[in-house]
Design a protein around this motif. Structure first.
Motif, mmCIF file in Angstrom:
data_model
loop_
_atom_site.group_PDB
_atom_site.id
_atom_site.type_symbol
_atom_site.label_atom_id
_atom_site.label_comp_id
_atom_site.label_asym_id
_atom_site.label_seq_id
_atom_site.Cartn_x
_atom_site.Cartn_y
_atom_site.Cartn_z
ATOM 1 N N UNK A 45 -4.965 10.429 -13.703
ATOM 2 C CA UNK A 45 -4.528 10.037 -12.369
ATOM 3 C C UNK A 45 -5.374 10.698 -11.281
ATOM 4 N N UNK A 46 -6.398 11.427 -11.678
ATOM 5 C CA UNK A 46 -7.226 12.169 -10.733
ATOM 6 C C UNK A 46 -7.937 11.291 -9.717
ATOM 7 N N UNK A 47 -8.234 10.047 -10.076
ATOM 8 C CA UNK A 47 -8.940 9.148 -9.156
ATOM 9 C C UNK A 47 -8.073 8.753 -7.963
ATOM 10 N N UNK A 48 -6.776 8.910 -8.083
ATOM 11 C CA UNK A 48 -5.874 8.556 -6.981
ATOM 12 C C UNK A 48 -5.898 9.600 -5.862
ATOM 13 N N UNK A 49 -6.410 10.794 -6.155
ATOM 14 C CA UNK A 49 -6.480 11.862 -5.158
ATOM 15 C C UNK A 49 -7.676 11.579 -4.258
ATOM 16 N N UNK A 50 -7.388 11.261 -2.993
ATOM 17 C CA UNK A 50 -8.468 10.897 -2.073
ATOM 18 C C UNK A 50 -8.769 12.006 -1.069
ATOM 19 N N UNK A 51 -7.987 13.089 -1.120
ATOM 20 C CA UNK A 51 -8.239 14.203 -0.224
ATOM 21 C C UNK A 51 -7.459 15.433 -0.624
ATOM 22 N N UNK B 173 0.844 -1.188 0.000
ATOM 23 C CA UNK B 173 0.000 0.000 0.000
ATOM 24 C C UNK B 173 0.879 1.238 0.000
ATOM 25 N N UNK B 174 0.902 1.958 -1.086
ATOM 26 C CA UNK B 174 1.757 3.131 -1.230
ATOM 27 C C UNK B 174 0.897 4.382 -1.107
ATOM 28 N N UNK B 175 0.914 4.983 0.083
ATOM 29 C CA UNK B 175 0.140 6.185 0.348
ATOM 30 C C UNK B 175 1.077 7.382 0.288
ATOM 31 N N UNK B 176 0.578 8.467 -0.290
ATOM 32 C CA UNK B 176 1.435 9.614 -0.513
ATOM 33 C C UNK B 176 0.724 10.897 -0.107
ATOM 34 N N UNK B 177 1.419 11.731 0.653
ATOM 35 C CA UNK B 177 0.923 13.051 1.004
ATOM 36 C C UNK B 177 1.816 14.090 0.347
ATOM 37 N N UNK B 178 1.209 15.147 -0.151
ATOM 38 C CA UNK B 178 1.967 16.143 -0.891
ATOM 39 C C UNK B 178 1.554 17.539 -0.449
ATOM 40 N N UNK B 179 2.486 18.244 0.201
ATOM 41 C CA UNK B 179 2.276 19.654 0.544
ATOM 42 C C UNK B 179 2.872 20.446 -0.602
ATOM 43 N N UNK B 180 2.104 21.402 -1.147
ATOM 44 C CA UNK B 180 2.568 22.109 -2.342
ATOM 45 C C UNK B 180 2.209 23.585 -2.296
ATOM 46 N N UNK C 67 4.302 14.909 -11.176
ATOM 47 C CA UNK C 67 3.490 13.778 -11.630
ATOM 48 C C UNK C 67 4.375 12.572 -11.916
ATOM 49 N N UNK C 68 5.528 12.796 -12.520
ATOM 50 C CA UNK C 68 6.446 11.680 -12.769
ATOM 51 C C UNK C 68 6.860 11.004 -11.467
ATOM 52 N N UNK C 69 7.034 11.793 -10.429
ATOM 53 C CA UNK C 69 7.471 11.247 -9.146
ATOM 54 C C UNK C 69 6.348 10.512 -8.411
ATOM 55 N N UNK C 70 5.110 10.998 -8.525
ATOM 56 C CA UNK C 70 4.003 10.430 -7.735
ATOM 57 C C UNK C 70 3.107 9.485 -8.531
ATOM 58 N N UNK C 71 3.413 9.261 -9.768
ATOM 59 C CA UNK C 71 2.567 8.471 -10.670
ATOM 60 C C UNK C 71 2.180 7.097 -10.105
ATOM 61 N N UNK C 72 3.080 6.414 -9.406
ATOM 62 C CA UNK C 72 2.831 5.038 -8.970
ATOM 63 C C UNK C 72 2.159 4.928 -7.600
ATOM 64 N N UNK C 73 1.813 6.052 -7.005
ATOM 65 C CA UNK C 73 1.130 6.009 -5.705
ATOM 66 C C UNK C 73 -0.273 5.435 -5.883
ATOM 67 N N UNK C 74 -0.734 4.729 -4.847
ATOM 68 C CA UNK C 74 -2.090 4.193 -4.878
ATOM 69 C C UNK C 74 -3.111 5.232 -4.444
#
Length: 134
Positions: free
Chosen positions: A106-112, A2-9, A76-83
């Motif tokens: 890849x928009x469906x991968x954004x859960x919050x 399970x690859x979860x990713x948080x991104x502050x931008x 996007x290249x860096x986060x592409x493989x996140x679930x």
């Protein structure tokens, strides 16, 4: 896994926190985008600016948009493989990134998504951990 990713931008940098089953990683990506382009030509001390020396607003905006698209493409290249992806930050950059993710299917991968202030890296990690703990 399970690859979860948080991104502050924001428009200057992104801090990416990836949380896997046994480890967490932090990666910073800087935008290198100059949001306040300088005028070309002489300084006001030497005389007034000529109208032709100041780039047109639309050409500045086009350049700025291209620079931000390059920044978002790198992210996007860096986060592409996140679930699953949680995006947060103080500016409109999070919404612009989400639009780019949607354009890349890849928009469906954004859960919050959430608006938040500037944060230190430990605060970002804590926020990502709290988000995915629920």
């Amino acid at each position: 896994m399970n690859n979860q990713l948080g991104l502050w931008i924001d428009h200057k940098k992104a801090v990416i926190v990836s949380i896997a089953e046994t480890e967490e990683k932090i990666k910073e990506i800087l935008s290198d985008v100059e949001t306040q382009p300088r005028r070309s030509g002489d300084s006001p001390m030497k005389g007034s600016y000529e109208a032709l020396q100041v780039p047109a607003d639309d050409s500045q905006q086009n350049t700025l948009t291209q620079d931000f698209n390059t920044y978002y493409d790198e992210l996007i290249d860096y986060i592409r493989n996140a679930e699953s992806i949680f995006i947060f930050g103080p500016s409109s950059a999070k919404n612009e990134l989400k639009q780019c993710l949607e354009a890349n299917n890849l928009g469906a991968k954004v859960i919050g998504m959430e608006t938040s202030d500037s944060m230190t890296n430990p605060q970002i990690v804590a926020k990502v951990r709290d988000f995915f703990a629920d």
